[in-house]
Design a protein around this motif. Structure first.
Motif, short mmCIF file in Angstrom:
data_model
loop_
_atom_site.label_atom_id
_atom_site.label_comp_id
_atom_site.label_asym_id
_atom_site.label_seq_id
_atom_site.Cartn_x
_atom_site.Cartn_y
_atom_site.Cartn_z
N LEU A 34 0.85 -1.24 -0.03
CA LEU A 34 -0.07 0.03 0.02
C LEU A 34 0.96 1.25 -0.22
N LEU A 35 0.96 1.78 -1.15
CA LEU A 35 1.41 3.14 -1.15
C LEU A 35 0.54 4.22 -0.60
N GLY A 36 0.99 5.51 -0.12
CA GLY A 36 0.09 6.26 0.40
C GLY A 36 -0.54 6.06 1.64
N ALA A 37 0.00 5.11 2.55
CA ALA A 37 -0.70 4.42 3.54
C ALA A 37 -1.00 5.59 4.45
N VAL A 96 -1.68 -6.45 4.87
CA VAL A 96 -1.38 -5.07 3.96
C VAL A 96 -0.03 -4.70 4.66
N VAL A 97 0.60 -4.27 3.76
CA VAL A 97 2.10 -3.68 4.07
C VAL A 97 2.26 -2.24 3.82
N PRO A 98 2.10 -1.42 4.67
CA PRO A 98 2.39 -0.09 4.31
C PRO A 98 3.74 0.39 3.90
N VAL A 99 4.00 0.84 2.79
CA VAL A 99 4.99 1.49 2.15
C VAL A 99 5.30 2.95 2.35
N GLY A 100 6.20 3.52 3.09
CA GLY A 100 6.28 4.90 3.33
C GLY A 100 7.18 5.48 2.43
N ARG A 101 7.57 6.92 2.42
CA ARG A 101 8.21 7.63 1.36
C ARG A 101 9.90 7.21 1.81
N GLU A 102 9.91 6.83 2.94
CA GLU A 102 11.35 6.69 3.32
C GLU A 102 11.72 5.23 2.76
N GLU A 103 10.85 4.36 2.25
CA GLU A 103 11.07 3.23 1.70
C GLU A 103 11.16 3.48 0.15
N LEU A 104 10.02 4.27 -0.38
CA LEU A 104 10.11 4.15 -1.92
C LEU A 104 9.46 5.68 -2.00
N ASP A 105 10.45 6.45 -2.33
CA ASP A 105 10.36 8.03 -2.85
C ASP A 105 9.69 8.06 -4.37
#
Length: 290
Positions: free
Chosen positions: A6-9, A29-38
């Protein structure tokens, strides 16, 4: 078990998606933050996704500060178009389902009846143009996708980067006793992000394979003025709201005068509620109604 990236979690929709899937053991659900994917570094997208184990990618991320997008078109297209193209390419290579969230702002607002999914886009601002380009990229690079066009969102988490959503803003101003003037000649479909999250889950639960674009918004439409009046009526907050033309508010980005979306195609899978009903549920969740 289906594993969802989930991007934009952290946004309104992202948080409601996590809530909707939380109690179903069939999903992780695996939240993906900006620090992981910018998403401002699209060259990193393919490498990142190649390292992940997932069945579904839901992209709720976007650069959506509409007026600010006019000043930063490169950032707008990088996040909303170029990085989205890389998501689609990676999902295609890995054979994974992609949900991508778009907007009613891809349309010009020149129609006087709800827009269909097949209608030609004609965005009036950089944000809408960049989102339309993102839609085209998804369709060009992947076959197994759902594009959900959404409209005028309100969710429990509030709008990230916007200081809260429209509902919260109207309630705050009314409680402060300040005069309220709201645009009366822009028509849309206010949509609770929880309903969008439920619709996405319904698509997965039912293993829908009729891929493509869907309009995911509340049923019915209103002006921002009518929306404000109904918010305060339901919340039981006395306030005088004045209708004003959009011309009274000079903004960098043009907004469509009419951006109502026809949601009949989506209704075959998930019944979206009327916007007043959706508002009632939201106000109840936020404990304005007891």
């Amino acid at each position: 078990m289906k594993r969802i990236l989930l991007l934009g979690a952290g946004g309104q929709l992202g948080q409601d998606l996590q809530e909707v899937f939380l109690t179903d053991l069939g999903y992780e659900v695996v939240p993906v933050g900006r620090e992981e994917l910018d998403m401002e570094r699209p060259e990193m997208v393919g490498h990142f996704l190649k390292q992940q184990s997932f069945d579904v990618l839901i992209n709720c991320s976007s650069y959506h500060r509409t007026d600010e997008c006019e000043d930063y078109p490169l950032k707008s297209f990088t996040v909303n178009s170029i990085a989205v193209a890389e998501l689609a390419k990676a999902c295609n290579r890995q054979g994974r389902l992609l949900f991508h969230v778009s907007t009613d702002y891809v349309f010009s607002g020149q129609k006087d009846e709800p827009y269909l999914e097949a209608d030609a886009t004609g965005a009036l601002n950089i944000y809408g143009i960049s989102k339309a380009a993102g839609e085209q990229a998804v369709a060009a690079y992947h076959d197994k996708y759902f594009i959900f066009r959404v409209s005028s969102l309100f969710g429990k988490a509030g709008a990230s980067g916007k200081g809260g959503n429209f509902v919260e803003t109207m309630i705050r101003i009314a409680q402060e006793g300040k005069p309220i003037s709201v645009v009366a000649d822009q028509i849309m479909s206010p949509t609770h992000t929880l309903d969008i999250a439920r619709a996405m889950k319904a698509f997965l639960d039912q293993d829908v394979q009729a891929y493509g674009t869907y309009h995911c918004c509340s049923t019915g439409s209103c002006s921002w003025y009518e929306f404000a009046v109904e918010i305060l009526r339901q919340a039981g907050i006395p306030a005088e709201v004045s209708p004003v033309p959009a011309a009274n508010y000079v903004t960098k980005a043009k907004r469509p005068a009419y951006s109502v979306l026809n949601n009949e195609k989506l209704q075959a899978v998930f019944k979206m509620p009327k916007w007043k009903t959706a508002l009632t549920e939201y106000l109840t969740r936020k404990e304005y109604l007891r």
